[in-house]
Enzyme design. Structure first.
Site, PDB file in Angstrom:
ATOM      1  N   SER A   1     -15.943  49.670 -14.567  1.00 54.38           N
ATOM      2  CA  SER A   1     -15.791  48.317 -15.177  1.00 54.38           C
ATOM      3  C   SER A   1     -17.048  47.693 -15.465  1.00 54.38           C
ATOM      4  CB  SER A   1     -14.958  47.388 -13.889  1.00 54.38           C
ATOM      5  OG  SER A   1     -13.744  47.892 -13.793  1.00 54.38           O
TER       6      SER A   1
ATOM      7  N   HIS B   1      -6.876  48.344 -24.689  1.00 54.93           N
ATOM      8  CA  HIS B   1      -7.513  49.394 -24.252  1.00 54.93           C
ATOM      9  C   HIS B   1      -8.211  50.249 -25.180  1.00 54.93           C
ATOM     10  CE1 HIS B   1      -7.833  52.848 -21.119  1.00 54.93           C
ATOM     11  NE2 HIS B   1      -7.755  53.448 -22.247  1.00 54.93           N
TER      12      HIS B   1
ATOM     13  N   HIS C   1      -6.878  54.367 -14.450  1.00 59.24           N
ATOM     14  CA  HIS C   1      -6.587  54.025 -12.996  1.00 59.24           C
ATOM     15  C   HIS C   1      -5.154  54.233 -12.640  1.00 59.24           C
ATOM     16  CE1 HIS C   1     -10.235  51.334 -14.394  1.00 59.24           C
ATOM     17  NE2 HIS C   1     -10.488  51.354 -12.942  1.00 59.24           N
TER      18      HIS C   1
ATOM     19  N   TYR D   1      -3.626  52.532 -10.750  1.00 60.94           N
ATOM     20  CA  TYR D   1      -2.777  51.079 -10.779  1.00 60.94           C
ATOM     21  C   TYR D   1      -2.075  50.973 -12.137  1.00 60.94           C
ATOM     22  CZ  TYR D   1      -7.049  48.857 -12.668  1.00 60.94           C
ATOM     23  OH  TYR D   1      -8.201  48.753 -13.300  1.00 60.94           O
ATOM     24  N   GLU D   2      -2.821  51.407 -13.195  1.00 56.05           N
ATOM     25  CA  GLU D   2      -2.137  51.305 -14.704  1.00 56.05           C
ATOM     26  C   GLU D   2      -1.035  52.039 -14.889  1.00 56.05           C
ATOM     27  OE1 GLU D   2      -5.257  51.330 -17.773  1.00 56.05           O
ATOM     28  OE2 GLU D   2      -6.428  52.143 -15.966  1.00 56.05           O
TER      29      GLU D   2
ATOM     30  N   ALA E   1     -17.302  49.523  -9.956  1.00 54.61           N
ATOM     31  CA  ALA E   1     -17.402  48.185  -9.237  1.00 54.61           C
ATOM     32  C   ALA E   1     -16.465  48.360  -7.956  1.00 54.61           C
ATOM     33  CB  ALA E   1     -16.652  47.223 -10.210  1.00 54.61           C
TER      34      ALA E   1
ATOM     35  N   MET F   1     -10.785  50.568  -6.635  1.00 54.47           N
ATOM     36  CA  MET F   1      -9.659  51.215  -6.895  1.00 54.47           C
ATOM     37  C   MET F   1      -9.721  52.460  -7.935  1.00 54.47           C
ATOM     38  SD  MET F   1      -7.936  47.516  -7.761  1.00 54.47           S
ATOM     39  CE  MET F   1      -8.253  46.064  -6.695  1.00 54.47           C
ATOM     40  N   SER F   2     -10.894  53.370  -7.771  1.00 58.51           N
ATOM     41  CA  SER F   2     -10.984  54.316  -8.684  1.00 58.51           C
ATOM     42  C   SER F   2     -11.850  55.558  -7.704  1.00 58.51           C
ATOM     43  CB  SER F   2     -11.693  53.828  -9.748  1.00 58.51           C
ATOM     44  OG  SER F   2     -13.195  53.439  -9.428  1.00 58.51           O
TER      45      SER F   2
ATOM     46  N   ASN G   1     -18.583  41.896  -5.418  1.00 60.75           N
ATOM     47  CA  ASN G   1     -18.308  40.792  -4.688  1.00 60.75           C
ATOM     48  C   ASN G   1     -18.190  41.094  -3.165  1.00 60.75           C
ATOM     49  OD1 ASN G   1     -15.813  42.389  -5.697  1.00 60.75           O
ATOM     50  ND2 ASN G   1     -15.069  41.620  -3.789  1.00 60.75           N
TER      51      ASN G   1
ATOM     52  N   HIS H   1     -11.107  38.827 -10.520  1.00 61.30           N
ATOM     53  CA  HIS H   1     -11.698  39.781 -11.620  1.00 61.30           C
ATOM     54  C   HIS H   1     -12.859  39.217 -12.374  1.00 61.30           C
ATOM     55  CE1 HIS H   1     -11.812  43.402 -13.685  1.00 61.30           C
ATOM     56  NE2 HIS H   1     -11.494  42.768 -14.956  1.00 61.30           N
TER      57      HIS H   1
HETATM   58  N1  HPA Z   1     -11.442  45.401  -3.999  1.00 62.28           N
HETATM   59  C1  HPA Z   1     -11.108  46.352  -4.609  1.00 62.28           C
HETATM   60  N2  HPA Z   1     -11.531  46.722  -5.621  1.00 62.28           N
HETATM   61  C2  HPA Z   1     -12.461  45.924  -6.129  1.00 62.28           C
HETATM   62  C3  HPA Z   1     -13.057  45.140  -5.285  1.00 62.28           C
HETATM   63  C4  HPA Z   1     -12.665  44.511  -4.325  1.00 62.28           C
HETATM   64  O1  HPA Z   1     -12.989  43.804  -3.520  1.00 62.28           O
HETATM   65  N3  HPA Z   1     -14.072  44.488  -6.239  1.00 62.28           N
HETATM   66  C5  HPA Z   1     -14.410  45.374  -7.113  1.00 62.28           C
HETATM   67  N4  HPA Z   1     -13.222  46.546  -7.092  1.00 62.28           N
END
Ligand code: HPA
Length: 271
Positions: A29, A60, A82, A84-85, A112, A210-211, A234, A246
């Site tokens: 990402s 996408h 992903h 989650y998709e 990320a 998440m990847s 973050n 996000h």
């Molecule tokens: N949690 C899960 N996935 C993420 C995060 C997070 O804090 N930041 C970026 N991808």
């Protein structure tokens, strides 16, 4: 996963490019812009490649970018699939299988991630030393195809120690700070709760995302050497007294991508 589907996808891709790639790159990402620096680039939209997963997301724009970066022929994924998709993990890892079938034996995966280690700062980069799989699923579940790898693959060196050294050296030479730590892979798409992050820290995780974990499992099954780099976008839930968004993730990747790109380029140059 049908072997002939992998082969057909590979043949389609190789027909579009002048040279056979030797290094795979999965750009996470906000980190996809590195692909725009590839020379003599051939872009191949995912939707054109036989058997590539069909996009479920509106707007996408996933594509492969194949060409030269630091005199290495790379195949970069600008956008990944992903869990989650809604894709299953065989679909998520299909591109890695295609890379493997092409003879690519080195894979750089990026993402990320939220920082769990309290010593981390937002905007830092983390070299992934190991991972914890919290997907509750594994891309290798089901009948094993021995042409792809062994039934019970070893994961001791999931993130190749030699490539890790190369990355540390590169960061050092560029004077870029590089954290090291364990990546916790979760299914998402909801962010974690503060209680989950507390647990994650207790079990030894340094960052969460998440990847990556499914792709790295498939790559290890396929005997590829993997390098993983996280961009800490973050601090994970509950560390700071604020909500996660996000938007923050996107803003930070945009801010950090210069450093990220120099690091990956330097790594490629020394590979
Ligand atoms: N949690 C899960 N996935 C993420 C995060 C997070 O804090 N930041 C970026 N991808």
């Amino acid at each position: 996963m049908d072997f002939h589907k992998i082969t057909e996808a590979k043949e389609y891709i190789l027909n579009q490019c002048d040279e056979v790639p030797s290094i795979g790159l999965i750009l996470g990402s906000g980190l996809g812009s590195l692909a725009d620096e590839i020379e003599n680039v051939n872009y191949i939209p995912y939707q054109d490649i036989p058997h590539f997963p069909e996009s479920t997301v509106k707007g996408h724009k996933g594509r492969l970018a194949i060409g030269k970066l630091e005199s290495k022929t790379v195949m970069a994924m600008q956008g990944r699939f992903h869990y989650y998709e809604g894709y299953d993990l065989k679909e998520v890892t299909f591109p890695v299988r295609v890379m493997q079938n092409m003879g690519i034996d080195k894979l750089i995966v990026t993402n990320a991630a939220g920082g769990i280690d309290l010593n981390f700062s937002v905007g830092g980069l983390m070299l992934i030393t190991d991972h914890i799989n919290f997907f509750g699923a594994n891309p290798l579940r089901g009948k094993n195809d021995d042409r792809l790898g062994t039934r019970f693959p070893d994961m001791t060196y999931a993130y190749d120690p030699e490539l890790r050294e190369v990355a540390k050296q590169a960061a050092n030479e560029l004077d870029i700070g590089l954290y090291e730590g364990v990546y916790l892979g979760v299914p998402g798409p909801s962010y974690e709760t503060p209680a989950e992050i507390k647990m994650a820290r207790t079990i030894g995780a340094s960052a969460v995302g998440m990847s990556t974990v499914p792709e790295v499992i498939a790559a290890n099954h396929g005997n590829m050497n993997v390098l993983g780099i996280s961009c800490i976008t973050n601090m994970a839930a509950g560390i700071q007294d604020k909500r996660l968004t996000h938007k923050e993730v996107e803003e930070v990747t945009t801010r950090v991508r210069g450093e990220f790109q120099s690091l990956v380029r330097k790594v490629l140059a020394s590979m």
